[in-house]
Design a protein around this motif. Structure first.
Motif, PDB file in Angstrom:
ATOM      1  N   ALA A  44       0.782  -1.141   0.094  1.00 57.11           N
ATOM      2  CA  ALA A  44       0.078  -0.055   0.109  1.00 57.11           C
ATOM      3  C   ALA A  44       0.711   1.284  -0.161  1.00 57.11           C
ATOM      4  N   ASP A  45       2.068   1.178   0.568  1.00 58.28           N
ATOM      5  CA  ASP A  45       2.803   2.502   0.778  1.00 58.28           C
ATOM      6  C   ASP A  45       4.290   1.893   0.685  1.00 58.28           C
ATOM      7  N   PHE A  46       4.979   2.078  -0.546  1.00 55.83           N
ATOM      8  CA  PHE A  46       6.318   1.513  -0.883  1.00 55.83           C
ATOM      9  C   PHE A  46       7.407   2.357   0.014  1.00 55.83           C
ATOM     10  N   SER A  47       6.986   3.513   0.645  1.00 56.64           N
ATOM     11  CA  SER A  47       8.006   3.985   1.527  1.00 56.64           C
ATOM     12  C   SER A  47       8.025   3.444   2.866  1.00 56.64           C
ATOM     13  N   LEU A  48       6.927   2.540   3.210  1.00 58.02           N
ATOM     14  CA  LEU A  48       7.029   1.943   4.308  1.00 58.02           C
ATOM     15  C   LEU A  48       7.967   0.506   4.443  1.00 58.02           C
ATOM     16  N   HIS A  49       9.035   0.713   4.891  1.00 60.37           N
ATOM     17  CA  HIS A  49      10.004  -0.478   4.923  1.00 60.37           C
ATOM     18  C   HIS A  49       9.601  -1.756   6.132  1.00 60.37           C
ATOM     19  N   VAL A  50       9.010  -2.572   5.535  1.00 60.03           N
ATOM     20  CA  VAL A  50       8.687  -3.685   6.800  1.00 60.03           C
ATOM     21  C   VAL A  50       9.914  -4.539   7.239  1.00 60.03           C
ATOM     22  N   GLN A  51      11.000  -4.679   6.108  1.00 65.05           N
ATOM     23  CA  GLN A  51      12.135  -5.330   6.637  1.00 65.05           C
ATOM     24  C   GLN A  51      13.275  -5.008   5.821  1.00 65.05           C
ATOM     25  N   ASN A  52      14.510  -4.883   6.255  1.00 66.97           N
ATOM     26  CA  ASN A  52      15.592  -4.585   5.568  1.00 66.97           C
ATOM     27  C   ASN A  52      16.339  -5.914   5.544  1.00 66.97           C
ATOM     28  N   PRO A  65      13.085 -13.673   4.296  1.00 67.93           N
ATOM     29  CA  PRO A  65      12.116 -12.946   4.728  1.00 67.93           C
ATOM     30  C   PRO A  65      11.845 -13.448   6.413  1.00 67.93           C
ATOM     31  N   ASP A  66      11.452 -12.560   7.175  1.00 71.29           N
ATOM     32  CA  ASP A  66      11.101 -12.684   8.536  1.00 71.29           C
ATOM     33  C   ASP A  66      10.168 -13.745   8.799  1.00 71.29           C
ATOM     34  N   ALA A  67      10.402 -14.668   9.701  1.00 68.84           N
ATOM     35  CA  ALA A  67       9.301 -15.798   9.998  1.00 68.84           C
ATOM     36  C   ALA A  67       8.163 -15.639  10.705  1.00 68.84           C
ATOM     37  N   ARG A  68       8.225 -14.284  11.080  1.00 68.00           N
ATOM     38  CA  ARG A  68       6.881 -13.777  11.829  1.00 68.00           C
ATOM     39  C   ARG A  68       6.084 -13.030  10.964  1.00 68.00           C
ATOM     40  N   LEU A  69       6.369 -12.959   9.395  1.00 71.35           N
ATOM     41  CA  LEU A  69       5.608 -12.362   8.651  1.00 71.35           C
ATOM     42  C   LEU A  69       4.131 -13.138   8.437  1.00 71.35           C
ATOM     43  N   SER A  70       2.869 -12.440   8.446  1.00 71.26           N
ATOM     44  CA  SER A  70       1.936 -13.058   7.860  1.00 71.26           C
ATOM     45  C   SER A  70       1.794 -13.514   6.468  1.00 71.26           C
ATOM     46  N   PRO A  71       1.166 -14.534   6.202  1.00 71.05           N
ATOM     47  CA  PRO A  71       1.082 -14.826   4.656  1.00 71.05           C
ATOM     48  C   PRO A  71       0.179 -13.700   3.877  1.00 71.05           C
ATOM     49  N   ARG A  72       0.715 -13.086   3.137  1.00 71.67           N
ATOM     50  CA  ARG A  72       0.037 -11.950   2.278  1.00 71.67           C
ATOM     51  C   ARG A  72       1.155 -11.529   1.219  1.00 71.67           C
ATOM     52  N   ASP A  73       0.354 -10.488   0.493  1.00 73.29           N
ATOM     53  CA  ASP A  73       1.295  -9.783  -0.589  1.00 73.29           C
ATOM     54  C   ASP A  73       2.152  -8.672   0.039  1.00 73.29           C
ATOM     55  N   PHE A  74       3.514  -8.700  -0.415  1.00 72.58           N
ATOM     56  CA  PHE A  74       4.378  -7.536  -0.062  1.00 72.58           C
ATOM     57  C   PHE A  74       5.231  -7.309  -1.465  1.00 72.58           C
ATOM     58  N   VAL A  75       5.908  -6.154  -1.479  1.00 73.13           N
ATOM     59  CA  VAL A  75       6.898  -5.653  -2.322  1.00 73.13           C
ATOM     60  C   VAL A  75       8.289  -5.873  -1.819  1.00 73.13           C
ATOM     61  N   TYR A 130      26.812   4.364  -7.842  1.00 70.50           N
ATOM     62  CA  TYR A 130      25.717   4.419  -8.684  1.00 70.50           C
ATOM     63  C   TYR A 130      24.991   3.223  -7.956  1.00 70.50           C
ATOM     64  N   SER A 131      23.704   3.298  -8.490  1.00 70.97           N
ATOM     65  CA  SER A 131      22.848   2.137  -8.323  1.00 70.97           C
ATOM     66  C   SER A 131      21.708   1.731  -9.258  1.00 70.97           C
ATOM     67  N   THR A 132      21.476   0.573  -9.331  1.00 66.73           N
ATOM     68  CA  THR A 132      20.524  -0.013  -9.887  1.00 66.73           C
ATOM     69  C   THR A 132      19.522  -1.123  -9.470  1.00 66.73           C
ATOM     70  N   THR A 133      18.377  -0.886  -9.307  1.00 65.27           N
ATOM     71  CA  THR A 133      17.342  -1.745  -8.767  1.00 65.27           C
ATOM     72  C   THR A 133      17.045  -2.825  -9.663  1.00 65.27           C
ATOM     73  N   PHE A 134      17.398  -3.967  -9.624  1.00 64.87           N
ATOM     74  CA  PHE A 134      17.139  -4.901 -10.706  1.00 64.87           C
ATOM     75  C   PHE A 134      15.775  -5.852 -10.316  1.00 64.87           C
ATOM     76  N   PHE A 135      15.265  -5.813  -9.096  1.00 65.53           N
ATOM     77  CA  PHE A 135      13.939  -6.396  -8.716  1.00 65.53           C
ATOM     78  C   PHE A 135      13.198  -5.420  -7.781  1.00 65.53           C
ATOM     79  N   ASN A 136      11.850  -5.377  -8.342  1.00 63.80           N
ATOM     80  CA  ASN A 136      10.991  -4.398  -7.514  1.00 63.80           C
ATOM     81  C   ASN A 136       9.439  -4.816  -8.164  1.00 63.80           C
ATOM     82  N   GLN A 137       9.237  -5.857  -7.466  1.00 63.74           N
ATOM     83  CA  GLN A 137       7.847  -6.617  -7.735  1.00 63.74           C
ATOM     84  C   GLN A 137       7.159  -7.077  -6.642  1.00 63.74           C
ATOM     85  N   THR A 138       5.977  -7.302  -6.653  1.00 63.00           N
ATOM     86  CA  THR A 138       4.999  -7.788  -5.556  1.00 63.00           C
ATOM     87  C   THR A 138       5.246  -9.493  -5.637  1.00 63.00           C
ATOM     88  N   VAL A 139       5.450  -9.725  -4.490  1.00 60.21           N
ATOM     89  CA  VAL A 139       5.598 -11.131  -4.088  1.00 60.21           C
ATOM     90  C   VAL A 139       4.387 -11.735  -3.220  1.00 60.21           C
TER      91      VAL A 139
END
Length: 236
Positions: free
Chosen positions: A86-94, A118-128, A143-152
């Motif tokens: 819902a909000d990409f700026s909200l980092h759930v886990q680094n 991914p954190d074992a405490r995450l609830s089963p649902r969609d994330f980015v 420099y930087s290149t984001t090579f993966f940015n998708q919903t999983v």
């Protein structure tokens, strides 16, 4: 007073500089990413091509990098994050950062593997999930290149043996047995049912194999001789 003021200002400036330096050191690379360079990327997910990542499970991604620039680049690290859909700026886990130091010359290619959990405490649902490679040129420019940015889809990790279910079934069976025993002892205590007494087992009587020959017991004894003489006298 002038010297004291000068010393106070110098102390405040030094403290501000120290705090600023600590904040820059604590800042995560994904917070303020450098611009994109001349590196093209592609990726594959060998273990989870359906993008269903297990919570608490190891996920590996292979990234291919192609240097389309005129100078060499040093791929220094790869980092990633799990974000709210819902909000990409909200980092759930680094995810943890992985260092490489792979130098790619002009027109060259390289393949690197990045692993994250991914954190074992995450609830089963969609994330980015966003994964980014960071590299520098010969002048130290980042420099930087984001090579993966998708919903999983974060799913529960498969278990070979569901110990929680086994313990739940065992607890339920124990409760049933305890209730049954309590009900039986209660009914017996009220006198509604008499407790069964164990009967003593009798020793089995040996079976007689055939008629017993009583003469066998007296053969060779004086009584046997007496009976023979008596029977002979009676016959005469």
């Amino acid at each position: 007073m002038g010297r004291m003021s000068m010393l106070g200002l110098a102390l405040v400036a030094a403290l501000a500089c120290t705090v600023s330096t600590q904040e820059e050191q604590a800042q995560h690379p994904l917070t303020n990413m450098p611009p994109s360079g001349s590196v093209q990327t592609a990726f594959i997910l060998p273990s989870f091509p359906d993008k269903k990542f297990p919570a608490g499970g190891l996920v590996d991604v292979v990234v291919g990098l192609h240097n389309e620039g005129s100078e060499a680049y040093n791929v220094s690290l790869i980092a990633g994050s799990l974000n709210s859909p819902a909000d990409f700026s909200l980092h759930v886990q680094n995810f943890s950062m992985a260092a490489y130091g792979e130098v790619i010359g002009p027109g060259e290619e390289a393949s690197l593997t990045y692993k994250f959990v991914p954190d074992a405490r995450l609830s089963p649902r969609d994330f980015v999930v966003a994964l980014t490679s960071f590299y520098t040129d010969s002048k130290g420019q980042w420099y930087s290149t984001t090579f993966f940015n998708q919903t999983v889809d974060i799913v529960e990790q498969k278990k070979l043996v569901d110990w929680e279910l086994i313990m739940l079934v065992g607890l339920f069976a124990f409760i049933l047995l305890a209730l049954a025993y309590w009900a039986y002892t209660t009914v017996v205590g009220w006198g509604w049912v008499k407790p069964q007494k164990k009967r003593a087992k009798r020793a089995p009587v040996p079976k007689q194999q055939g008629p017993v020959d009583l003469d066998e017991w007296v053969k060779g004894h004086p009584y046997d001789q007496y009976m023979r003489k008596r029977n002979t006298a009676i016959k005469k």
